[in-house]
Design a protein around this motif. Structure first.
Motif, short mmCIF file in Angstrom:
data_model
loop_
_atom_site.label_atom_id
_atom_site.label_comp_id
_atom_site.label_asym_id
_atom_site.label_seq_id
_atom_site.Cartn_x
_atom_site.Cartn_y
_atom_site.Cartn_z
N MET A 136 0.87 -1.18 0.00
CA MET A 136 0.00 0.00 0.00
C MET A 136 0.90 1.23 0.00
SD MET A 136 -3.08 -1.19 0.14
CE MET A 136 -4.13 0.14 0.72
N LEU A 148 -0.21 12.58 3.49
CA LEU A 148 -1.03 11.65 2.71
C LEU A 148 -0.15 10.79 1.82
CD1 LEU A 148 -3.96 14.07 1.94
CD2 LEU A 148 -4.09 11.96 3.26
N ARG B 52 -4.60 7.18 -0.72
CA ARG B 52 -5.22 8.43 -0.25
C ARG B 52 -4.69 9.56 -1.12
NH1 ARG B 52 -4.43 7.06 6.00
NH2 ARG B 52 -2.50 6.32 5.13
N PHE B 53 -5.43 9.86 -2.16
CA PHE B 53 -4.98 10.81 -3.19
C PHE B 53 -5.10 12.22 -2.62
CE2 PHE B 53 -3.93 11.49 -7.57
CZ PHE B 53 -4.37 12.77 -7.84
N VAL C 28 -15.62 10.83 8.71
CA VAL C 28 -16.21 10.96 7.36
C VAL C 28 -17.34 9.95 7.22
CG1 VAL C 28 -15.60 11.10 4.93
CG2 VAL C 28 -13.89 11.57 6.64
N PHE C 85 -7.15 16.69 10.64
CA PHE C 85 -6.15 15.81 10.04
C PHE C 85 -4.81 16.53 9.96
CE2 PHE C 85 -5.75 11.80 7.93
CZ PHE C 85 -4.61 11.92 7.16
N ASP C 91 -8.16 10.88 11.70
CA ASP C 91 -9.54 11.37 11.50
C ASP C 91 -10.52 10.51 12.29
OD1 ASP C 91 -9.49 9.01 10.25
OD2 ASP C 91 -10.80 9.64 8.60
N TYR D 131 -9.33 12.43 -11.42
CA TYR D 131 -9.41 13.59 -10.51
C TYR D 131 -9.36 14.90 -11.30
CZ TYR D 131 -9.34 11.21 -6.05
OH TYR D 131 -9.69 10.46 -4.97
N ALA E 68 -16.86 11.44 -2.09
CA ALA E 68 -15.91 10.36 -2.45
C ALA E 68 -14.48 10.91 -2.38
CB ALA E 68 -16.21 9.87 -3.87
N VAL E 69 -14.28 12.16 -2.82
CA VAL E 69 -12.93 12.73 -2.78
C VAL E 69 -12.41 12.73 -1.35
CG1 VAL E 69 -11.74 14.97 -2.93
CG2 VAL E 69 -13.07 14.13 -4.85
N PHE E 70 -13.27 13.17 -0.42
CA PHE E 70 -12.78 13.26 0.97
C PHE E 70 -12.72 11.89 1.62
CE2 PHE E 70 -12.03 17.58 1.84
CZ PHE E 70 -12.81 18.29 0.94
N MET E 71 -13.66 10.98 1.25
CA MET E 71 -13.57 9.62 1.81
C MET E 71 -12.22 9.02 1.45
SD MET E 71 -16.43 8.54 3.24
CE MET E 71 -16.53 6.81 2.94
N VAL E 72 -11.86 9.16 0.17
CA VAL E 72 -10.63 8.52 -0.30
C VAL E 72 -9.43 9.21 0.33
CG1 VAL E 72 -9.18 8.42 -2.36
CG2 VAL E 72 -11.53 7.62 -2.43
N MET E 73 -9.55 10.51 0.58
CA MET E 73 -8.37 11.25 1.07
C MET E 73 -8.08 10.89 2.52
SD MET E 73 -7.69 15.03 -0.13
CE MET E 73 -7.82 16.30 1.11
N TYR E 74 -9.10 10.74 3.35
CA TYR E 74 -8.82 10.65 4.80
C TYR E 74 -9.01 9.26 5.36
CZ TYR E 74 -8.77 15.70 4.68
OH TYR E 74 -8.46 17.01 4.38
N MET E 75 -9.54 8.30 4.55
CA MET E 75 -9.83 7.01 5.18
C MET E 75 -8.58 6.12 5.08
SD MET E 75 -12.82 6.92 6.43
CE MET E 75 -13.13 5.18 6.56
N MET E 76 -8.45 5.24 6.05
CA MET E 76 -7.23 4.43 6.18
C MET E 76 -6.99 3.59 4.93
SD MET E 76 -5.22 4.14 8.82
CE MET E 76 -6.33 4.38 10.22
N ASN E 77 -7.99 2.89 4.45
CA ASN E 77 -7.72 1.92 3.36
C ASN E 77 -8.80 2.15 2.32
OD1 ASN E 77 -8.27 -0.60 2.06
ND2 ASN E 77 -9.13 -1.33 3.98
N PRO E 78 -8.59 3.20 1.48
CA PRO E 78 -9.70 3.70 0.67
C PRO E 78 -10.29 2.69 -0.28
CG PRO E 78 -7.63 4.68 -0.02
CD PRO E 78 -7.34 3.91 1.22
#
Lengths: 324, 115, 101, 305, 170
Positions: A136, A148, B52-53, C28, C85, C91, D131, E68-78
């Motif tokens: 990952m 990030l 995490r983009f 979130v 964050f 988070d 994106y 979705a943008v923020f879920m993917v940005m801040y979640m541990m294992n998107p």
């Protein structure tokens, strides 16, 4: 099958240049344009992979990685000299159209990441956090204060509008480049562009301009630059060449959108400089001055690319146009 | 024919055409699925791309969400302006003035720049 | 297609959202639960307008307000999550309970 | 109630125009880049479709196939559903009272389509391309909505047929120039075409569409061209007076005007380089939004008296 | 015909609502929630609220993409590649939500809802427009201030570098 033959009639070509063998690439591009083939920008949309020259070991590895991504019906064409281009490309539609042969040679295995493919010797080798054999992404600090994930993207040899044989490994967070290292894969001996002569000099500038315009998304003008380059090389008299070149230079220099997109990166200044160099070279076709040697571009590239987003980074690389 | 039946029928037709394309490709295409690495111009991927983009324009999304809510009031407003006269226009452009203040503030704070 | 059916659907959506909001660790995902609850309110608002008071437009205005509240809550929620964050590099709701007494 | 002929005419017209747009674009591209004998490129889209159909299926490593399939399929279906409210001459398939809002909702569905196509294959170039389309959406959507609302304001109705009929005196494209210009920009952005093709640009090897294999690539390309056709066709009732015109009947006028707008959009594709989103977004918010609001104020004042 | 459409949309809405908290991948959770919203948009269309139905579809697609943008940005294992559960005190939450649902359902079934007063206007959107511009004008102005406050608040909270430390003045 009618459909396969019809599809094979005009395949989609993915051209890969080899440093030092630019003459083969030019001949291949001219032949693809003459045959009217589509140009592919990624293996998924390619049906024939054209390698222009004899790649060194690491470049060959990158080409094989791209070749594995090309779905069949596919054809692999290796060109060693400009003379063999016409014959080699002529029988590509035949290899693509023979369905039984393609069905037999079709590969259906699934790709395994290299690390996992090796036999696990003891537990020491287990990659932490590996999922299906691939790690990952790791997190890293960023100018924006958010820690990030960082992706390691190689912008390598097999890419549309990319200098031959160059590979830039970028560490990217989001679409902003954090760090980059540039290197040529097996840089070989004397370069095609180094020979003296104003025509060769103008052609070199036009080739770089074609790449810059292609990266800027102006495919029509990029193709016109390539046409001018081929005309300059095969001895078109200055009377017809110069007006076409000045018209091309004026249209590209006057484009406000291009200036708006490339301002502030130092790309627009370099674009204008190259345009002037081309027109002056074509104006004095007799002076034997070869292309001035490039300052060490590879050394300065990483510092220029850090902090830029991917689109700006590609524009900067195309503007500098490093040569081996 | 009922309107929404026609619309659902058209959506079904679209779906049917798309399945026909996949079926035709199954019949005429070369059999077997090719499992490949993601295309990294010849390179080998070191990690999963799905990560995490770090989006650089996240501030714009928040200003967009807030500004977009004003659209909700503008569609019905467009219908009633002719009949309700200048009162409606003054009201709506006061409302828009408020929101443009927000956009101006966001611009001054550099929210529209890549973070 | 009766009022009770619509309201039962609204109650179902509301309680699924409530379950999500209570059980999720990440802020979130908690906001996803809140969105689902407001989704239930939108259904209830529409049903009340159609079955009880179609003459006046109050039901429709209620739905507009619910949709706007959802969007503004999302915007502020993401701002808080971004600030959190950046400050505390996590988070999870467990780390964000400084206000707890 | 919908006459049955419109339900049949819409998909046929959309299909023919999509094919026309694709081959017109191939010929225009060849001509603009000075290739020898550009006219022979008229069947490039058919060859590309044949190549896509005979191609072997392809799957990237640990990809999310469900989401990428949903993304690819959403594009043409969204284009078809957006075309449902457009009048084919006199009559639309769905003559709803909120046709403009429905058209706007269906073309916003392309946000989900392109992002999912980018996210699905677990490939970095595709992710960056997906994106980029969201950044493009955040830039073009608000001026686009203001342009549509200005049109609805001028016509005093959200029904597309009534908007077309309200222009019998003077076309909206004539006395709402800023709204028309903003709409054309967002028409390009909707179909990520020409100068606004940043999500599928060549600098990340055709961005969101980099890993699309045979049929996915065909459905995605058809969806993209269908979106461009629908965006051009929608400019006719909104700004060019729908089917109104002196000699020819309404459907023929609609077709002619659609082809004119489609030709302009295709030509713009080869005439301009690609706009990068970090510069276009700031321009859109700071210049396009105030401009379209001023345009709306002018139209509101005109509607008042 | 409409009843069948109602039940189909209602069941899909609740099913995708539950799926939001069941799936591993954050992108799939967001699009399950979007499916639930699209079903609610369809239900509003069934209730002759054409404008609000189309509006919910329009606004929710954009909001779910931002989500979705923020879920993917801040979640541990998107992408849900590593199966993991992010649940704490699941049982307790389930108990409370079932209790709430039971209470609401009882309330719904038992209360005698008043009969319908007045008929739906021929153009509900026009009625909505008139209400907003007339008696409900305070609602719009209040929300306008709330939107302004949200814009300023979210920009203050989320941007790291303000106007004083512009990195590359352009």
């Amino acid at each position: 099958m009618g459909l396969t033959a019809y599809a094979a009639g005009r395949p989609s070509a993915l051209l890969v240049g080899v440093p030092g063998a630019a003459a083969v690439r030019l001949a291949a591009e001219a032949e693809v344009r003459r045959l009217g083939w589509a140009s592919a920008s990624s293996p998924a949309s390619a049906s024939v992979l054209v390698v222009c020259g004899d790649p060194g070991p690491s470049l060959a590895a990158a080409i094989d990685a791209a070749w594995n991504g090309v779905p069949s019906p596919r054809a692999d064409v290796r060109l060693s000299s400009p003379g063999t281009v016409r014959a080699a490309l002529a029988d590509v539609p035949a290899t693509l159209a023979d369905l039984p042969g393609q069905r037999a040679s079709a590969v259906t295995g699934s790709w395994r990441p290299p690390a996992a493919a090796e036999p696990e010797h003891g537990h020491g080798h287990h990659m932490t956090g590996a999922v299906h054999g691939l790690a990952m992404a790791e997190r890293a600090d960023d100018r924006d204060g958010l820690k990030l994930d960082v992706l390691h993207l190689p912008f390598g040899p097999v890419l549309p509008y990319w200098p031959d044989g160059l590979q830039i490994r970028m560490a990217v967070q989001g679409d902003v480049v954090q760090s980059a290292e540039a290197a040529f894969l097996d840089p070989s001996g004397p370069d095609f562009w180094d020979e003296p002569g104003a025509r060769r000099r103008a052609a070199a500038h036009l080739d770089a301009l074609a790449r810059l315009l292609g990266v800027a998304g102006w495919r029509a003008q990029a193709e016109r630059a390539r046409l001018l380059r081929d005309a300059a090389l095969d001895g078109t008299p200055a009377a017809t060449l110069l007006p076409r070149a000045t018209r091309f230079a004026r249209r590209v220099a006057r484009s406000r959108t291009l200036r708006w997109m490339t301002d502030g990166l130092g790309v627009h200044a370099r674009l204008l400089a190259r345009l002037d160099a081309t027109t002056t070279a074509l104006a004095h076709l007799d002076d034997p001055e070869p292309l001035p040697p490039e300052p060490d571009v590879l050394g300065v590239l990483p510092s220029l690319l850090a902090g830029r987003d991917l689109a700006a980074a590609r524009l900067i690389v195309a503007a500098l146009d490093p040569r081996p | 024919m009922e309107t929404f039946v026609a619309v659902v029928a058209l959506a079904g037709l679209g779906g049917a055409l798309i399945t026909a394309v996949y079926a035709l490709s199954f019949l005429t295409g070369v059999r077997g699925t090719l499992g490949v690495a993601p295309f990294l111009s010849g390179g080998v991927p070191r990690e999963h791309a799905l990560s995490r983009f770090h989006v650089r324009w996240y501030a714009v999304t928040m200003v967009f969400l807030a500004f977009d809510m004003e659209m909700i009031f503008m569609y019905p407003w467009a219908l009633v302006v002719a009949s309700m006269g200048t009162m409606a226009v003054v009201e709506m452009f006061l409302f828009l003035g408020l929101l443009l203040l927000g956009v101006l503030y966001a611009w001054r704070e550099g929210a529209f720049r890549w973070a | 297609m009766t009022l009770d059916a619509f309201l039962l659907l609204a109650a179902a959506l509301f309680s699924v959202g409530l379950y999500g909001a209570l059980s999720q660790q990440s802020i979130v995902m908690l906001m996803m639960g809140l969105e689902l609850m407001v989704n239930g309110i939108v259904v209830a608002g529409g049903a009340f307008w159609y079955y009880i008071a179609p003459g006046a437009a109050d039901g429709q205005v209620l739905v507009l307000v619910a949709v706007t509240v959802m969007a503004l809550e999302m915007a502020m929620g993401f701002a808080v999550v971004t600030a959190l964050f950046r400050a505390r590099d996590a988070d999870l709701t467990d780390d964000a309970e400084d206000l707890r007494g | 109630m919908t006459p049955v002929w419109t339900v049949v005419a819409l998909p046929v017209a959309l299909g023919v125009l999509t094919l026309l747009a694709a081959s017109g674009n191939a010929v225009l591209g060849a001509a603009a880049s000075g290739a020898p004998a550009p006219l022979r490129h008229w069947d490039d889209p058919l060859r590309a479709a044949a190549r896509a159909l005979v191609q072997q299926r392809r799957r990237t490593f640990a990809a999310d196939r469900l989401l990428s399939r949903v993304g690819v399929v959403t594009l043409p279906v969204a284009a078809l559903l957006a075309a449902v409210v457009l009048p084919l001459g006199t009559r639309a398939v769905a003559d709803w009272s909120v046709g403009v809002v429905w058209f706007n909702a269906m073309e916003v569905a392309t946000w989900a389509a392109v992002w999912l196509t980018g996210w699905g294959p677990n490939s970095a170039y595709a992710l960056v391309g997906g994106y980029r389309y969201l950044a493009q959406g955040l830039a073009y959507e608000l001026p686009h909505m203001f342009a549509l609302i200005t049109v609805a304001l001028g016509a005093g109705s959200l029904n597309v047929t009534r908007v077309a009929d309200a222009q019998d005196g003077l076309w909206f494209g004539v006395w709402m120039p800023v709204a028309f210009a903003v709409y054309l920009v967002s028409a390009l952005a909707m179909a990520f075409w020409g100068p606004l093709a940043h999500p599928v640009a060549d600098d990340v090897a055709s961005g969101a569409a980099v890993e699309l294999d045979g049929p996915d690539r065909l459905v995605f390309a058809v969806g993209r061209y269908a979106l461009l056709v629908v965006a051009a066709a929608a400019a006719v009732p909104f700004f060019l007076g729908g089917g109104a015109g002196p000699w020819l009947p309404a459907p023929v006028w609609t077709l002619v005007k659609t082809l004119v707008v489609l030709g302009a959009l295709l030509w713009a594709g080869h005439r301009l380089p690609v706009l990068r989103m970090d510069r276009f977004l700031e321009f859109a918010w700071i210049v396009l939004i105030p401009a379209s609001l001023l345009q709306m104020l002018v139209v509101a004042l005109v509607v008042l008296d | 015909m409409q009843v069948a459409a109602f039940w189909a949309l209602a069941v899909t809405a609740v099913a995708s609502g539950v799926a939001v908290f069941r799936v591993d991948s954050m992108a799939r959770a967001t699009f399950a929630l979007l499916a639930s919203f699209l079903c609610v948009g369809g239900l509003l269309l069934l209730l002759d609220l054409h404008y609000l139905g189309a509006l919910v579809v329009l606004m929710m697609i954009m909001e779910m993409l931002v989500m979705a943008v923020f879920m993917v940005m801040y979640m541990m294992n998107p992408a849900g590649l590593m199966p993991m559960t992010m649940i704490h005190n699941g049982r307790w939450a389930l108990g409370i939500s079932v209790a709430v649902f039971a209470a609401l359902a009882a309330g719904i079934v038992l209360t005698p809802w008043p009969p319908r007063r007045g008929a739906p206007p021929d153009d509900p959107t026009y009625a909505l427009g008139e209400a907003i511009m007339g008696p409900k004008m305070l609602v719009m102005m209040g929300i306008g201030l709330a939107i302004l406050a949200t814009m300023i608040g979210s920009v203050v909270l989320s941007t790291d570098r303000g106007r004083y430390d512009r990195e590359d003045p352009r």
